[in-house]
Design a protein around this motif. Structure first.
Motif, mmCIF file in Angstrom:
data_model
loop_
_atom_site.group_PDB
_atom_site.id
_atom_site.type_symbol
_atom_site.label_atom_id
_atom_site.label_comp_id
_atom_site.label_asym_id
_atom_site.label_seq_id
_atom_site.Cartn_x
_atom_site.Cartn_y
_atom_site.Cartn_z
ATOM 1 N N LEU A 172 -57.390 17.680 31.970
ATOM 2 C CA LEU A 172 -58.384 16.904 32.714
ATOM 3 C C LEU A 172 -58.043 16.906 34.204
ATOM 4 C CD1 LEU A 172 -60.689 15.263 31.396
ATOM 5 C CD2 LEU A 172 -59.384 13.247 31.994
ATOM 6 N N LEU A 173 -56.753 16.685 34.507
ATOM 7 C CA LEU A 173 -56.296 16.674 35.902
ATOM 8 C C LEU A 173 -56.549 18.027 36.561
ATOM 9 C CD1 LEU A 173 -52.849 14.846 35.821
ATOM 10 C CD2 LEU A 173 -54.903 14.142 37.033
ATOM 11 N N PHE A 174 -56.145 19.089 35.854
ATOM 12 C CA PHE A 174 -56.292 20.443 36.407
ATOM 13 C C PHE A 174 -57.762 20.765 36.680
ATOM 14 C CE2 PHE A 174 -52.148 21.947 34.293
ATOM 15 C CZ PHE A 174 -51.450 21.698 35.453
ATOM 16 N N LEU A 212 -62.789 20.378 42.528
ATOM 17 C CA LEU A 212 -62.784 19.814 43.878
ATOM 18 C C LEU A 212 -62.340 20.858 44.899
ATOM 19 C CD1 LEU A 212 -61.544 16.182 43.370
ATOM 20 C CD2 LEU A 212 -63.815 16.998 43.995
ATOM 21 N N THR A 213 -61.300 21.655 44.522
ATOM 22 C CA THR A 213 -60.821 22.704 45.425
ATOM 23 C C THR A 213 -61.961 23.665 45.721
ATOM 24 O OG1 THR A 213 -58.757 22.563 44.240
ATOM 25 C CG2 THR A 213 -58.991 24.404 45.745
ATOM 26 N N ARG A 214 -62.707 23.966 44.681
ATOM 27 C CA ARG A 214 -63.793 24.917 44.818
ATOM 28 C C ARG A 214 -64.852 24.410 45.786
ATOM 29 N NH1 ARG A 214 -66.893 28.627 40.734
ATOM 30 N NH2 ARG A 214 -68.756 28.602 41.972
ATOM 31 N N VAL A 215 -65.234 23.151 45.630
ATOM 32 C CA VAL A 215 -66.255 22.584 46.526
ATOM 33 C C VAL A 215 -65.712 22.522 47.953
ATOM 34 C CG1 VAL A 215 -67.603 20.537 47.061
ATOM 35 C CG2 VAL A 215 -67.354 21.283 44.705
ATOM 36 N N ASN A 216 -64.459 22.106 48.095
ATOM 37 C CA ASN A 216 -63.862 22.008 49.425
ATOM 38 C C ASN A 216 -63.801 23.358 50.116
ATOM 39 O OD1 ASN A 216 -63.439 19.344 49.840
ATOM 40 N ND2 ASN A 216 -61.521 19.315 48.685
ATOM 41 N N LEU A 243 -49.208 24.330 27.681
ATOM 42 C CA LEU A 243 -50.449 24.616 26.974
ATOM 43 C C LEU A 243 -51.659 24.401 27.879
ATOM 44 C CD1 LEU A 243 -50.365 25.385 23.985
ATOM 45 C CD2 LEU A 243 -51.491 23.222 23.539
ATOM 46 N N SER A 244 -51.630 23.306 28.616
ATOM 47 C CA SER A 244 -52.797 23.006 29.442
ATOM 48 C C SER A 244 -52.852 23.922 30.657
ATOM 49 C CB SER A 244 -52.806 21.538 29.853
ATOM 50 O OG SER A 244 -52.129 21.359 31.032
ATOM 51 N N LEU A 245 -51.676 24.411 31.094
ATOM 52 C CA LEU A 245 -51.683 25.404 32.174
ATOM 53 C C LEU A 245 -52.447 26.636 31.719
ATOM 54 C CD1 LEU A 245 -48.107 25.502 33.751
ATOM 55 C CD2 LEU A 245 -50.269 25.072 34.892
ATOM 56 N N PHE A 269 -57.249 29.821 40.387
ATOM 57 C CA PHE A 269 -56.425 28.782 39.776
ATOM 58 C C PHE A 269 -55.132 28.622 40.561
ATOM 59 C CE2 PHE A 269 -53.067 27.462 36.766
ATOM 60 C CZ PHE A 269 -53.561 26.197 36.535
ATOM 61 N N SER A 270 -54.984 27.443 41.138
ATOM 62 C CA SER A 270 -53.724 27.215 41.839
ATOM 63 C C SER A 270 -53.051 26.004 41.215
ATOM 64 C CB SER A 270 -53.992 26.955 43.317
ATOM 65 O OG SER A 270 -54.820 25.830 43.437
ATOM 66 N N LEU A 271 -51.751 26.101 41.045
ATOM 67 C CA LEU A 271 -51.012 25.036 40.370
ATOM 68 C C LEU A 271 -50.725 23.905 41.358
ATOM 69 C CD1 LEU A 271 -49.381 24.045 37.944
ATOM 70 C CD2 LEU A 271 -47.465 25.342 38.810
ATOM 71 N N ALA A 272 -51.256 22.728 41.053
ATOM 72 C CA ALA A 272 -50.944 21.566 41.883
ATOM 73 C C ALA A 272 -49.649 20.970 41.337
ATOM 74 C CB ALA A 272 -52.076 20.554 41.807
#
Lengths: 847, 231
Positions: free
Chosen positions: A495-497, A503-507, A788-790, A805-808
């Motif tokens: 969910l976080l990812f 959001l990153t995409r819109v920004n 798994l979620s990554l 996809f960037s890892l926060a």
């Protein structure tokens, strides 16, 4: 030898007696069921209430008995047809246009709706003041959506300008038929009387206008039957139609999809809870082995012993489900607040007894089903266990009935999914995905456990080694704990990812020098002057694109009517009804790539079909292939074309993209308008520039991406509320599973702690060992879930959102620590009893 | 002579993978109804296995175990359970009371299993006999070891068993408490006329029975009246 009866009353009594000392624990195990059922009942009830409300308010969703839609003005024949329908008719023309607030010069793109007639016939245009919805129709007055009024600080009586005409604001528009909170955020409406439409000067050739006709029939008329008769006429005239019934179905369908989705999310959480219940029951039964052996010694039969404990589980499952259902009915009273912005009608909530009943049945069934594998192992408990302490292992995996039960559980999951989705394939995919997720989690857990064991750091101090070694004690529950905690972590993490990716995409699309203002409807004669205004404001024009409107007449020589007659041909009739906005240029943009055929940028050979380029996805959907001939009607002129190339288009870029692109040398003289993309550095210069444009050319529409971003933000805020609601629920379930999971391992650790204390370990040392064991457990589980979620989020980003996809790192580290520490905290809280009592006392209590 | 228990050529072999371990072999004896018998032997001699076979808690690998005229090897698990409930009483070294039941409820369980009515007075009477009437509503954790074993005695006699098996009944008790429990056991047994089979290390306890069977290495090495030289 006597054979005694089943003696059910005694079994009930024994179940009651035996549960006395464990009820609070059983309740904890079942609390995940409570939560799961609460969510299901709340969502079921919501679905039920939505259905009822849609049924009772369907007429006000459309505002008339029949609505007809067209993308072009009616020809004489169609106008005659429409004028014969019903007893009363209204007409609405709607289009996007700039609205300028005279008081402060503020301007914004709005959906202008010019209205003639007494529409709506059912429901009303809700306005402040109330009568404005009726009185504005005869004067030069407008109704303005409340979001616009608020944004520009306007008041009733102020004036707005639309095109060349100024209107007095007669009232604030609160609600119109079929309108939702979201639609008024995205495209706020302004109603004006049709009589003034021509004077605005906005109805020019090429303007994109939607024509709507609302028809009222005499009460008692069978509108469906009438429409059925006229269906062919409507289709020939390119008229889409909607009746109260079809509107009801459409609205119902979209909300059914929503509630189905929510139900499945709730169900996944319920399954998660059930794994907790299953492992809790497993350990509960293990602790009862001695008692069961004694009962067997005293003459209790195997199935009677099973029944004593099954009665407890059924009872507690039923109780949990009832509490859950009641809680769900309460939560349901608040759900309308969460989704009200998505609803085109008022949602009233009633208690849905059907949903409550369903919840109780599902909750009881699922708690029995998941408890049965450990419960049935009771059959294998030998009375010999009273004589030998080492005979207390139950070999459940060799029991063929256990496999049958696992099959039943899978079948139940499948059945539930099928009931929700009504599609075998979808239910199969859902069940398969759940199984795969569990399998992947389990395998990852096993892999991590093995790796830890293999690379066991022998140089660590005793406390660390003991804490780690505890994970591998005989009969350990490590894998199952990692699976349940890991699944919860994985859900939250995904969910976080996902939120981050979106959001990153819109920004990204609004940062740097990306265009942030789009001007459209620029007439050919206005283009130069618009460029001049831009220059004088020192604003660069990134792109200026000509657009020509046209309609498709034939594909490979066949018209829409030919395709309709030929039932073997699967060509969609939809591709003929629509208006195509087409551009022409000599080169590809950086967002385009030819996938098939050859790009041709300039057309010189007169007389041969024009080679055009079609977007790949559209071609596939419309069954158009390379080499097909398409005949377009360019506002009266017929034009033969051939599909010369197919293009892949990255729609994510902020720029004008097209389904169909013509080469240069064909459409230059056709009626057209221009679209320009610019970048303005800040809000103040944006406002100045927009005012200058609207002042000079009222017909030009402006999309301000900063405004779009604000709107998106608002929508995200509203959707986020729903997501947070579901996530909160799933986190809560995760915590309960965690508590139950930690509690169930208490029995094993108790023996070891007592032994260690007997051997002289201090309280502090045992505390450290216990804390470390839970830290390792939590860390392994969190790692499993995050890994798994990554994987899942990467796949989502790459294939579904087509985003980078960037890892926060920060939230991931935060989540890892939170889950690990939470496990330690819950583990220690539940072990405090063991730590604070002398070993002998503990032994006595547990013997 | 009326035998309540008869063992003929009884053996017990445990299979572990390809290895087999013979725990008992060629065991033959009968026990007369109403008599008292002890089974003694060193640790690992097979005496607990023997008790398990006699009481229908386990099945013999070969031979015949006949209890009250019923051949136990022929019965299903549930039929064995019914036999235990009807004919057998148990006393264990670790008392084996149900921790979730009160003393009274523990005593009532065998009677309730038989579907008997109006059982509370009998259970209370038994608790009174073992001196625990006042503590009938206490849970096992609230009782001392000796008290727990007395509740276990009351439970063992509650279903009026034909034969009572006691596995190291004093193994977990101090000397003083042991003496009281043993006295109670023999008194109650005499009063009820029950056959008593005691498995024990305690030669003093064994000497209180009429007959002593000595087991070693899975075989009976001596079967003699008490008082005979068992060393």
């Amino acid at each position: 030898m006597k054979q005694y009866d089943l003696n059910f009353p005694w079994l009930l009594k024994m179940a009651w007696r035996d549960s006395r000392k464990n009820r609070s624990r059983l309740l904890l195990f079942i609390s995940s069921i409570i939560l799961g059922i609460a969510a299901l009942v709340a969502i079921y009830s919501l679905g039920e209430n939505l259905r009822d409300n849609i049924d009772s308010q369907a007429a006000t969703l459309i505002g008339a008995d029949l609505a007809l839609y067209s993308g072009k003005p009616l020809d004489d024949k169609t106008a005659k047809l429409v004028n014969q329908l019903g007893t009363e008719r209204s007409e609405e023309r709607s289009f996007a246009s700039m609205v300028v607030f005279a008081k402060n010069g503020g301007n914004r793109l709005a959906q202008v709706k010019a209205l003639k007639g007494n529409y709506p016939y059912y429901g009303e245009l809700e306005t402040t003041p109330g009568e404005a919805g009726k009185t504005f129709r005869n004067k030069r007055e407008a109704l303005v959506d409340q979001t616009l009024m608020l944004q520009y600080g306007a008041q009733v009586g102020d004036s707005i300008r639309i095109g060349e005409v100024s209107f007095a604001i007669a009232g604030i528009l609160q609600k119109a038929p079929g309108q939702t909170g979201i639609t008024s955020t995205v495209a706020p409406s302004v109603y004006i009387p049709m009589d003034y439409l021509d004077q605005t000067g906005l109805m020019q050739k090429g303007s994109r206008v939607a024509y709507r006709y609302y028809i009222k029939y005499a009460p008692g008329t069978d509108v469906e039957a009438l429409v059925e008769k006229r269906k062919d006429d409507f289709e020939k005239a390119d008229l889409d139609y909607r009746t109260v019934e079809s509107q009801k179905e459409d609205t119902g369908r979209s909300f059914r999809d929503l509630t189905r989705f929510l139900t499945l999310v709730g169900f996944v959480a319920l399954l998660l809870g059930c794994i907790g219940v299953a492992s809790a029951v497993y350990i509960y039964i293990r602790e009862k082995l001695k008692s069961i052996a004694v009962l067997r010694c005293l003459g209790v039969k195997a199935y009677q012993a099973v029944l004593i404990f099954m009665i407890q589980i059924v009872g507690i499952g039923f109780l949990g489900s009832v509490i859950g259902a009641v809680l769900g009915a309460v939560i349901q009273q608040f759900l309308p607040i969460v989704i009200k912005d998505f609803l085109p009608f008022e949602l009233t909530t009633d208690i849905s007894w059907l949903s409550i009943g369903q919840g109780v049945v599902i909750g009881t069934l699922i708690s029995i089903l998941f408890s049965l594998p450990p419960l049935l192992s009771i059959r294998k408990v030998s009375p010999l266990n009273v004589l030998r302490s080492n005979a207390d292992e139950v070999k459940s995996e060799k029991d063929p009935i256990t496999w049958l039960l696992y099959g039943l559980i899978v079948l139940f999951v499948f059945g539930f999914a099928w009931l929700q989705m009504q599609s075998w394939m979808q239910a199969l995919i859902f069940t398969g995905s759940i199984l795969a997720a569990f399998a992947v989690l389990y395998l990852t857990a096993l892999l991590l456990i093995n790796l830890t064991r293999r690379f066991f750091p022998t140089s660590w101090s005793y406390l660390w080694r003991q804490g780690l070694a505890n994970l591998f004690r005989p009969n350990n529950q490590t894998a199952i704990l990692i699976v349940s905690i890991g699944l919860g972590t994985s859900l939250i993490c995904t969910l976080l990812f996902t939120q981050d990716i979106l959001l990153t995409r819109v920004n990204l699309s609004t940062s740097g020098n990306q265009p942030n203002i789009v001007l459209f409807d620029i007439q050919p004669g206005q283009k130069e002057q618009v460029l001049k205004i831009a220059q004088s404001h020192k604003i660069p024009v990134n792109q200026s694109v000509p657009i020509v409107n046209m309609r498709l007449e034939e594909v490979n020589g066949k018209t829409a009517a030919d395709f309709q007659k030929d039932t073997t041909d699967k060509q969609s009739a939809r591709i003929f009804g629509r208006e195509y906005r087409v551009t022409f240029r000599d080169s590809l943009t950086k967002a385009e790539k030819i996938t098939e055929g050859k790009w041709q940028g300039i057309y010189t050979e007169n007389g041969t079909p024009v080679p055009i380029s079609v977007e790949q996805g559209f071609a596939t959907r419309s069954r158009i292939k390379l080499g097909d001939t398409l005949t377009f009607n360019v506002q009266g002129t017929i034009m033969q074309t051939i599909v010369g190339s197919l293009r892949d288009v990255n729609w994510g870029e902020v720029q004008t993209n097209f389904l169909v692109v013509f080469p240069n040398g064909v459409l230059e003289e056709a009626p057209q308008f221009h679209v320009m993309l610019t970048h303005v550095p800040d809000a103040a210069s944006s406002a100045r520039f927009q005012q200058a444009i609207v002042q000079a050319f009222p017909n030009i529409s402006i999309i301000d991406l900063a405004l779009v971003l604000r709107v998106l933000d608002e929508i995200f805020g509203k959707i986020g509320f729903v997501i947070r609601f579901m996530a909160g629920f799933s986190i809560l379930t995760g915590i309960i599973v965690l508590i139950a999971s930690v509690l169930i391992s208490k029995y094993q650790r108790l023996q070891e702690s007592v032994l260690l204390r007997t051997l002289g370990a201090s309280r502090k040392q045992i505390f450290a060992i216990t804390a470390l064991e839970y830290f390792f457990l939590g860390a392994l589980a969190a790692l499993t879930g995050i890994l798994l979620s990554l994987g899942g989020s990467w796949a989502l980003a790459t294939y579904s959102f087509e985003a980078e996809f960037s890892l926060a790192l920060l939230p991931v580290v935060g989540l890892f620590l939170a889950v690990s520490l939470l496990t330690v905290l819950i583990g220690l809280l539940n072990s405090r009893g063991i730590l604070s009592q002398p070993p002998l006392e503990v032994l006595r209590q547990e013997s | 002579m009326n035998n309540i228990l008869r063992l003929q050529n009884v053996g017990k072999i445990y299979q572990s993978g390809s290895n087999s371990l013979t725990v008992l072999q060629d065991v033959n004896f009968s026990i007369e109804a109403g008599s008292t018998v002890s089974i003694v032997g060193p640790s690992g001699s097979g005496k607990t296995t023997l008790l398990g076979l006699c009481a229908g808690l386990d099945r013999a690998s070969n031979g015949i175990v006949e209890l009250h005229g019923t051949e136990l090897n022929q019965l299903s698990e549930d039929q064995l359970a019914a036999v235990r409930n009807e004919h057998i009483g148990f006393i264990f070294q670790n008392f084996q009371l149900m921790p979730t039941l009160t003393a009274l409820e523990n005593v009532m369980v065998p009677l309730e299993l038989r579907g008997e009515k109006n059982i509370k007075p009998r259970a209370l009477d038994l608790l009174d006999k073992v001196g625990l009437a006042a503590r009938s509503h206490h849970y096992p954790t609230q009782l001392s070891g000796g008290e727990q074993q007395r509740v276990s005695l009351a439970r063992a006699f509650s279903n009026r068993p034909k034969i009572l098996f006691a596995d190291e009944p004093t193994g977990n008790l101090d000397a003083e408490t042991s003496e009281k429990v043993v006295k109670l056991l023999f008194d109650l047994n005499r009063e009820a006329g029950t056959t008593l089979v005691v498995v024990t290390h305690d030669l003093d306890l064994a000497a209180k029975t009429q007959r002593v069977i000595r087991v070693k290495g899975g075989r009976i090495i001596q079967d003699a009246p008490a008082g005979a030289d068992i060393n």
